[in-house]
Design a protein around this motif. Sequence first.
Motif, PDB file in Angstrom:
ATOM      1  N   PHE A  94      -2.370 -16.554  -6.035  1.00  0.00           N
ATOM      2  CA  PHE A  94      -3.643 -15.902  -6.324  1.00  0.00           C
ATOM      3  C   PHE A  94      -3.504 -15.112  -7.620  1.00  0.00           C
ATOM      4  CE2 PHE A  94      -4.007 -16.809  -1.865  1.00  0.00           C
ATOM      5  CZ  PHE A  94      -5.348 -17.105  -1.684  1.00  0.00           C
ATOM      6  N   ASP A  95      -4.547 -15.125  -8.420  1.00  0.00           N
ATOM      7  CA  ASP A  95      -4.548 -14.477  -9.729  1.00  0.00           C
ATOM      8  C   ASP A  95      -4.686 -12.956  -9.583  1.00  0.00           C
ATOM      9  OD1 ASP A  95      -4.543 -14.230 -12.471  1.00  0.00           O
ATOM     10  OD2 ASP A  95      -6.165 -15.675 -12.783  1.00  0.00           O
ATOM     11  N   ASN A 100      -9.234  -8.063  -5.839  1.00  0.00           N
ATOM     12  CA  ASN A 100      -8.794  -6.763  -6.326  1.00  0.00           C
ATOM     13  C   ASN A 100      -9.456  -5.654  -5.496  1.00  0.00           C
ATOM     14  OD1 ASN A 100      -7.615  -4.788  -7.894  1.00  0.00           O
ATOM     15  ND2 ASN A 100      -9.147  -4.926  -9.509  1.00  0.00           N
ATOM     16  N   GLY A 101      -8.653  -4.726  -5.009  1.00  0.00           N
ATOM     17  CA  GLY A 101      -9.148  -3.606  -4.216  1.00  0.00           C
ATOM     18  C   GLY A 101      -9.285  -3.895  -2.734  1.00  0.00           C
ATOM     19  N   GLY A 150      -5.117  -5.107  -9.309  1.00  0.00           N
ATOM     20  CA  GLY A 150      -5.276  -6.025 -10.429  1.00  0.00           C
ATOM     21  C   GLY A 150      -4.020  -6.215 -11.253  1.00  0.00           C
ATOM     22  N   THR A 151      -2.872  -5.793 -10.731  1.00  0.00           N
ATOM     23  CA  THR A 151      -1.633  -5.892 -11.501  1.00  0.00           C
ATOM     24  C   THR A 151      -0.620  -6.858 -10.899  1.00  0.00           C
ATOM     25  OG1 THR A 151      -0.665  -4.033 -10.297  1.00  0.00           O
ATOM     26  CG2 THR A 151      -1.884  -3.516 -12.324  1.00  0.00           C
ATOM     27  N   THR A 152      -1.016  -7.606  -9.863  1.00  0.00           N
ATOM     28  CA  THR A 152      -0.057  -8.444  -9.161  1.00  0.00           C
ATOM     29  C   THR A 152      -0.594  -9.838  -8.887  1.00  0.00           C
ATOM     30  OG1 THR A 152       0.755  -6.473  -8.029  1.00  0.00           O
ATOM     31  CG2 THR A 152       1.400  -8.574  -7.104  1.00  0.00           C
TER      32      THR A 152
END
Length: 162
Positions: A94-95, A100-101, A150-152
């Motif tokens: 997954f991007d 995100n969140g 949003g960093t992984t």
Amino acid sequence: MSATLQDAGRTALATALKAMPMHLAWGRGDPAWDTTPEAEPTDATALVAEVGRRKVTSAEYATPDAAGVILMPGGERFAVSATPTPWLYLRTVFDFAEANGETIREVALFVGGATDAALPPGQHYYTPAQVTDPGRMYLLDRGERIERTGTTYQAFEYILPL
């Protein structure tokens, strides 16, 4: 008299499955699982609260191999095979921005199914509203809770014995 499924038959099943559309979906699940884990049912057809799904990034044949680089949670090792085998190695990444969140408590592999034909051809991540046919749930995994940022990148790997 009972019948025994043969390796050639399992390989045929792996080949058929590999040719089908496959998506790994993830969902919020039930927050109560954080304190009281619940065993995965064997008759589920959908996630409790799906957030989205992604096309399986890679589907390869695999074979047990003590020196293999694919390591499963039980300690079994596998290697990718160029020829068909009774095992499929699936990897889905997954991007960064996907979910995100969100708090993820469950993932599931769906085979078959379809997404909205009007979507761009290069799209690989889908929200539930973009799924026209979810397909059939093949496996369900309710593991540790994942807090998405949003960093992984988030990768999932499975060996499917057939």
